[in-house]
Every structure is written in C-alpha cells, then in structure tokens.
Design a protein around this motif. Structure first.
Motif, PDB file in Angstrom:
ATOM      1  N   ASP A   1     -11.543 -24.612 -37.609  1.00 40.54           N
ATOM      2  CA  ASP A   1     -10.530 -24.358 -38.636  1.00 40.54           C
ATOM      3  C   ASP A   1     -11.151 -23.901 -39.959  1.00 40.54           C
ATOM      4  O   ASP A   1     -10.462 -23.761 -40.959  1.00 40.54           O
ATOM      5  CB  ASP A   1      -9.682 -25.607 -38.859  1.00 40.54           C
ATOM      6  CG  ASP A   1     -10.498 -26.807 -39.306  1.00 40.54           C
ATOM      7  OD1 ASP A   1     -11.730 -26.814 -39.072  1.00 40.54           O
ATOM      8  OD2 ASP A   1      -9.916 -27.734 -39.878  1.00 40.54           O
ATOM      9  N   GLN A   2     -12.483 -23.668 -39.938  1.00 38.30           N
ATOM     10  CA  GLN A   2     -13.175 -23.214 -41.139  1.00 38.30           C
ATOM     11  C   GLN A   2     -13.789 -21.840 -40.891  1.00 38.30           C
ATOM     12  O   GLN A   2     -14.225 -21.537 -39.791  1.00 38.30           O
ATOM     13  CB  GLN A   2     -14.284 -24.190 -41.511  1.00 38.30           C
ATOM     14  CG  GLN A   2     -13.777 -25.580 -41.838  1.00 38.30           C
ATOM     15  CD  GLN A   2     -14.935 -26.537 -42.052  1.00 38.30           C
ATOM     16  OE1 GLN A   2     -15.940 -26.179 -42.653  1.00 38.30           O
ATOM     17  NE2 GLN A   2     -14.799 -27.749 -41.544  1.00 38.30           N
ATOM     18  N   LEU A   3     -13.827 -21.043 -41.918  1.00 38.68           N
ATOM     19  CA  LEU A   3     -14.395 -19.703 -41.810  1.00 38.68           C
ATOM     20  C   LEU A   3     -15.861 -19.726 -42.190  1.00 38.68           C
ATOM     21  O   LEU A   3     -16.252 -20.369 -43.158  1.00 38.68           O
ATOM     22  CB  LEU A   3     -13.643 -18.749 -42.736  1.00 38.68           C
ATOM     23  CG  LEU A   3     -12.139 -18.654 -42.488  1.00 38.68           C
ATOM     24  CD1 LEU A   3     -11.476 -17.890 -43.616  1.00 38.68           C
ATOM     25  CD2 LEU A   3     -11.867 -18.005 -41.151  1.00 38.68           C
ATOM     26  N   CYS A   4     -16.656 -19.034 -41.422  1.00 35.66           N
ATOM     27  CA  CYS A   4     -18.069 -18.893 -41.739  1.00 35.66           C
ATOM     28  C   CYS A   4     -18.201 -17.844 -42.837  1.00 35.66           C
ATOM     29  O   CYS A   4     -17.581 -16.791 -42.783  1.00 35.66           O
ATOM     30  CB  CYS A   4     -18.829 -18.444 -40.501  1.00 35.66           C
ATOM     31  SG  CYS A   4     -20.559 -18.125 -40.828  1.00 35.66           S
ATOM     32  N   SER A   5     -18.991 -18.139 -43.827  1.00 35.84           N
ATOM     33  CA  SER A   5     -19.229 -17.181 -44.903  1.00 35.84           C
ATOM     34  C   SER A   5     -20.718 -16.943 -45.040  1.00 35.84           C
ATOM     35  O   SER A   5     -21.485 -17.880 -45.276  1.00 35.84           O
ATOM     36  CB  SER A   5     -18.671 -17.713 -46.224  1.00 35.84           C
ATOM     37  OG  SER A   5     -19.051 -16.857 -47.276  1.00 35.84           O
TER      38      SER A   5
ATOM     39  N   ARG B   1     -25.998 -21.919 -44.766  1.00 33.76           N
ATOM     40  CA  ARG B   1     -26.018 -23.312 -44.334  1.00 33.76           C
ATOM     41  C   ARG B   1     -27.463 -23.710 -44.006  1.00 33.76           C
ATOM     42  O   ARG B   1     -28.304 -22.868 -43.749  1.00 33.76           O
ATOM     43  CB  ARG B   1     -25.138 -23.484 -43.117  1.00 33.76           C
ATOM     44  CG  ARG B   1     -23.725 -23.035 -43.401  1.00 33.76           C
ATOM     45  CD  ARG B   1     -22.757 -23.522 -42.370  1.00 33.76           C
ATOM     46  NE  ARG B   1     -21.448 -22.980 -42.587  1.00 33.76           N
ATOM     47  CZ  ARG B   1     -20.622 -23.289 -43.578  1.00 33.76           C
ATOM     48  NH1 ARG B   1     -20.977 -24.161 -44.470  1.00 33.76           N
ATOM     49  NH2 ARG B   1     -19.454 -22.741 -43.685  1.00 33.76           N
TER      50      ARG B   1
ATOM     51  N   HIS C   1     -15.991 -26.786 -36.175  1.00 29.61           N
ATOM     52  CA  HIS C   1     -15.418 -26.312 -37.441  1.00 29.61           C
ATOM     53  C   HIS C   1     -14.493 -25.122 -37.193  1.00 29.61           C
ATOM     54  O   HIS C   1     -14.451 -24.193 -37.994  1.00 29.61           O
ATOM     55  CB  HIS C   1     -16.538 -25.908 -38.409  1.00 29.61           C
ATOM     56  CG  HIS C   1     -17.551 -26.980 -38.600  1.00 29.61           C
ATOM     57  ND1 HIS C   1     -17.314 -28.095 -39.354  1.00 29.61           N
ATOM     58  CD2 HIS C   1     -18.805 -27.128 -38.093  1.00 29.61           C
ATOM     59  CE1 HIS C   1     -18.374 -28.882 -39.329  1.00 29.61           C
ATOM     60  NE2 HIS C   1     -19.289 -28.321 -38.565  1.00 29.61           N
TER      61      HIS C   1
ATOM     62  N   VAL D   1      -8.493 -18.297 -36.950  1.00 29.36           N
ATOM     63  CA  VAL D   1      -8.480 -19.749 -36.808  1.00 29.36           C
ATOM     64  C   VAL D   1      -7.460 -20.170 -35.745  1.00 29.36           C
ATOM     65  O   VAL D   1      -7.753 -21.029 -34.903  1.00 29.36           O
ATOM     66  CB  VAL D   1      -8.203 -20.423 -38.168  1.00 29.36           C
ATOM     67  CG1 VAL D   1      -7.922 -21.907 -38.007  1.00 29.36           C
ATOM     68  CG2 VAL D   1      -9.375 -20.196 -39.121  1.00 29.36           C
TER      69      VAL D   1
ATOM     70  N   TYR E   1     -18.018 -22.097 -36.088  1.00 28.76           N
ATOM     71  CA  TYR E   1     -17.073 -21.699 -37.123  1.00 28.76           C
ATOM     72  C   TYR E   1     -16.349 -20.441 -36.668  1.00 28.76           C
ATOM     73  O   TYR E   1     -16.871 -19.672 -35.861  1.00 28.76           O
ATOM     74  CB  TYR E   1     -17.805 -21.349 -38.427  1.00 28.76           C
ATOM     75  CG  TYR E   1     -18.424 -22.515 -39.126  1.00 28.76           C
ATOM     76  CD1 TYR E   1     -17.795 -23.118 -40.200  1.00 28.76           C
ATOM     77  CD2 TYR E   1     -19.657 -23.018 -38.711  1.00 28.76           C
ATOM     78  CE1 TYR E   1     -18.376 -24.192 -40.857  1.00 28.76           C
ATOM     79  CE2 TYR E   1     -20.236 -24.092 -39.357  1.00 28.76           C
ATOM     80  CZ  TYR E   1     -19.596 -24.679 -40.430  1.00 28.76           C
ATOM     81  OH  TYR E   1     -20.165 -25.744 -41.069  1.00 28.76           O
ATOM     82  N   SER E   2     -15.189 -20.190 -37.249  1.00 35.81           N
ATOM     83  CA  SER E   2     -14.550 -18.903 -37.068  1.00 35.81           C
ATOM     84  C   SER E   2     -15.478 -17.860 -37.665  1.00 35.81           C
ATOM     85  O   SER E   2     -16.096 -18.088 -38.702  1.00 35.81           O
ATOM     86  CB  SER E   2     -13.198 -18.889 -37.782  1.00 35.81           C
ATOM     87  OG  SER E   2     -12.548 -17.670 -37.586  1.00 35.81           O
TER      88      SER E   2
ATOM     89  N   ASN F   1      -7.981 -13.815 -41.267  1.00 32.25           N
ATOM     90  CA  ASN F   1      -8.652 -15.107 -41.148  1.00 32.25           C
ATOM     91  C   ASN F   1      -7.734 -16.170 -40.558  1.00 32.25           C
ATOM     92  O   ASN F   1      -8.167 -16.985 -39.746  1.00 32.25           O
ATOM     93  CB  ASN F   1      -9.188 -15.554 -42.509  1.00 32.25           C
ATOM     94  CG  ASN F   1     -10.328 -14.671 -42.970  1.00 32.25           C
ATOM     95  OD1 ASN F   1     -11.213 -14.347 -42.191  1.00 32.25           O
ATOM     96  ND2 ASN F   1     -10.308 -14.276 -44.224  1.00 32.25           N
TER      97      ASN F   1
END
Length: 115
Positions: free
Chosen positions: A76-80, A85, A74, A38, A24-25, A34
C-alpha cells in the motif's frame, strides 16, 4: 501485467520493487496511476494467497522471493527513488545502484539459499 508460469513462478516486471524490508508498489513517478497500482497489488496478493501454494515472485529489477509476507509487506506504499532506503547488507547488489551491473556478475554470483 504479470505472468504466472506453471502456477509456480510469477514474473512481475515493474509491478513490485523489493527493498530490504519488503515489496513496494513500483516507483511512483513511473506509474500511470499510483492509486490503481496499489489496488492492483492488493488484488494480486489476494489471488496468490487464495492459491495456497509456494510461488516465486520474480521482479524486473530487485530479485525474487517466495515469501508472500515479504513480497507484499508494503503493497500500500509507493516506492520512491528519491528516498533511498537502507540496503540489505546480505544482498549481492544494491537495487538502487546499477553502476556495477554486468553480465559477468549476473552469470557468476549465486544467491544464498534462505534457511
């Protein structure tokens, strides 16, 4: 900023965060932009795939992989960190929980080779 050494080892630092299901980003709340993060990963993936070589991508916190499909799964998705997870049951550590990170473990626990 990332560093490619000998066209084989890419040190990404905090550019990519690996979850059990792929990269992830990096953590959204720490990124300056952000959207730019990406876009940068998209360009990085394109550059690495164009090399058509096996490159080990080494993150700053969550291990390494030479499987580019996993690394950019992933992008194109941001890690939060607010949304934990499911951890990889085969991983020798949980990247979200650093309470048991010790120098001794870093020196003695070997990662299993992928088959």
């Amino acid at each position: 900023m990332v560093y490619l050494i000998d066209d084989r080892y890419l040190f990404t630092g905090d550019t990519i965060w690996f979850g059990a299901d792929g990269g992830y980003s990096f953590i959204a709340m720490l990124a300056e932009s952000n959207k730019l993060s990406v876009q940068s990963l998209e360009k990085l993936e394109s550059n690495l795939r164009a090399r058509n070589r096996k490159i080990a991508v080494i993150t700053g916190h969550t291990g390494w992989s030479d499987d580019l499909d996993f690394v950019f799964a992933h992008r194109d998705q941001l890690c939060s960190r607010l949304h934990k997870r499911v951890p990889d049951p085969d991983a020798p550590y949980d990247g979200y929980d650093e309470t048991d990170d010790t120098e001794e473990k870093a020196r003695t626990i070997l990662l299993a080779k992928k088959k």
